[in-house]
Design an enzyme around this catalytic site. Sequence first.
Site, PDB file in Angstrom:
ATOM      1  N   LYS A   1       0.206   3.775  -2.626  1.00 44.82           N
ATOM      2  CA  LYS A   1      -0.846   4.967  -2.541  1.00 44.82           C
ATOM      3  C   LYS A   1       0.035   6.426  -2.445  1.00 44.82           C
ATOM      4  CE  LYS A   1      -4.605   2.241  -0.580  1.00 44.82           C
ATOM      5  NZ  LYS A   1      -3.817   0.827  -0.182  1.00 44.82           N
TER       6      LYS A   1
ATOM      7  N   SER B   1      -5.780   3.853   4.684  1.00 44.38           N
ATOM      8  CA  SER B   1      -5.291   2.739   3.418  1.00 44.38           C
ATOM      9  C   SER B   1      -6.331   2.453   2.733  1.00 44.38           C
ATOM     10  CB  SER B   1      -4.166   2.092   4.118  1.00 44.38           C
ATOM     11  OG  SER B   1      -3.379   1.494   2.634  1.00 44.38           O
TER      12      SER B   1
ATOM     13  N   SER C   1       0.814  -1.265   0.116  1.00 45.68           N
ATOM     14  CA  SER C   1       0.037   0.108  -0.185  1.00 45.68           C
ATOM     15  C   SER C   1       0.807   1.365  -0.014  1.00 45.68           C
ATOM     16  CB  SER C   1      -0.996  -0.040   1.353  1.00 45.68           C
ATOM     17  OG  SER C   1      -2.018  -0.858   1.102  1.00 45.68           O
TER      18      SER C   1
END
Length: 446
Positions: free
Chosen positions: A69, A130, A66
């Site tokens: 991102k 997230s 993640s």
Amino acid sequence: MKKLWNKIGAVVMAGTLAISGLVFAPNSAAAADAPTINANGAIAIEESTGKILYSKDADKMMGIASMTKMMDEYILFEQMDAKKISWDDKVKISEYAHKVSQDTSLSNVPLREGEEYTVKELYEAMAIYSANGAAIALAEKMAGSEGDFVKMMNKKADQLKLGEHHFVNSTGLNNSDLKGMQQVGDKNDENKMTAKGMAKLAQHLIQDYPEVLKTASTTKKDFRPGTSDRIAMSNWNWLLPGLIYGRKGVDGLKTGTTDYAGMCLTATATQNGMRVITVVLHANGGKGSGQHNSARFDETNKMLDYAFDNFKLEEVQKKGSKIKKPASAKVEDGKESTVSLTAGKDVSLVVPNAAGKPKVDTKVSLKNKTVTAPVKKGDKLGTMSLSLKGGDNLGYVDGKQSESIPVLAGEDVEKAGIFSRSAKAVGGFFQGIGNYVVDGVKGWFN
């Protein structure tokens, strides 16, 4: 007597060792030994300069989960700057974003299919919690489809010169988690970058869009407060002050976890006027167990401790200050025969905390050996590289080995009048004649 000679020998040996220590001991300005970081890849850099302070397999491609991102955030802020999108814009939730958002085994806020949410709501859910469905919805808003957004991600990584990279989705999830709706790559594909590339992306994000830190440092916030969809979001970066492993000065940036990538963290913190960025890929040596085990936080803390305990930023050249070697450049056809050289910008270097006044190696490269008048104050005449004398060979995150600044003209030098130039030419001519005659007379006696 034997004992006496033994004692004398011991004294002599001790003296010899003491002298040897004075001669061969490491430079007192050197930093302490680097820590052992239990991760497959790791790096620590000073943010303003990009100087690498620690590196372990930082050029190897690995899963980033993640932390992907951060690229979504960069492109979002870039589109904000270009007025292509705004915080209040509405985003209609697609079947794809809806399905992924309903998976509670992943980081998510549940989104209703066909309902509209603001860009700001989705951004905060993505940056703080997230939220994967929110990331997909934003990607679709910015590019029309996640597949086209992935093209934007790979193109931006090239533009920012992040090194090797491989993006297949906007979330960092394994494609197998995308409910059979992945648009790029095979069903088990996943995003990859290097630790160095992640550090460079973090540096760009902080420097180009510092407002990102306001959201990245938010520890808790409600999603859609006052509605039946309300969810209490808590930041997964547990190094933020007030959270489980809270550390003073930490204000970002992004965690990531998948089976392939392991536990990852890109962190940033400030202390004593210096900001450090760290990246841990697949932390595997910490305590605890489970998805949010402390390994990534333990290993990050080691690098932050090492950076702040051993290094500081120090200004070594001020903008407008005179350069000493060489102090000037030759000027042709000018009222003055030389022009002084000055530094075109401030320069700070990362130096060991224990050091006194840092010793700096400099090298000036002028574009031309001689400058033709007229010369204006501030004209760029060349460049100067600066590096710490006796420093390490880790270099900078962008690949350079030293700082480089423009070398500027320190003052105006006007073009000499025609009579002055003619006089110089005539003087040069007669000087040449004189040299010719002297050389000829010398020849008579050879």
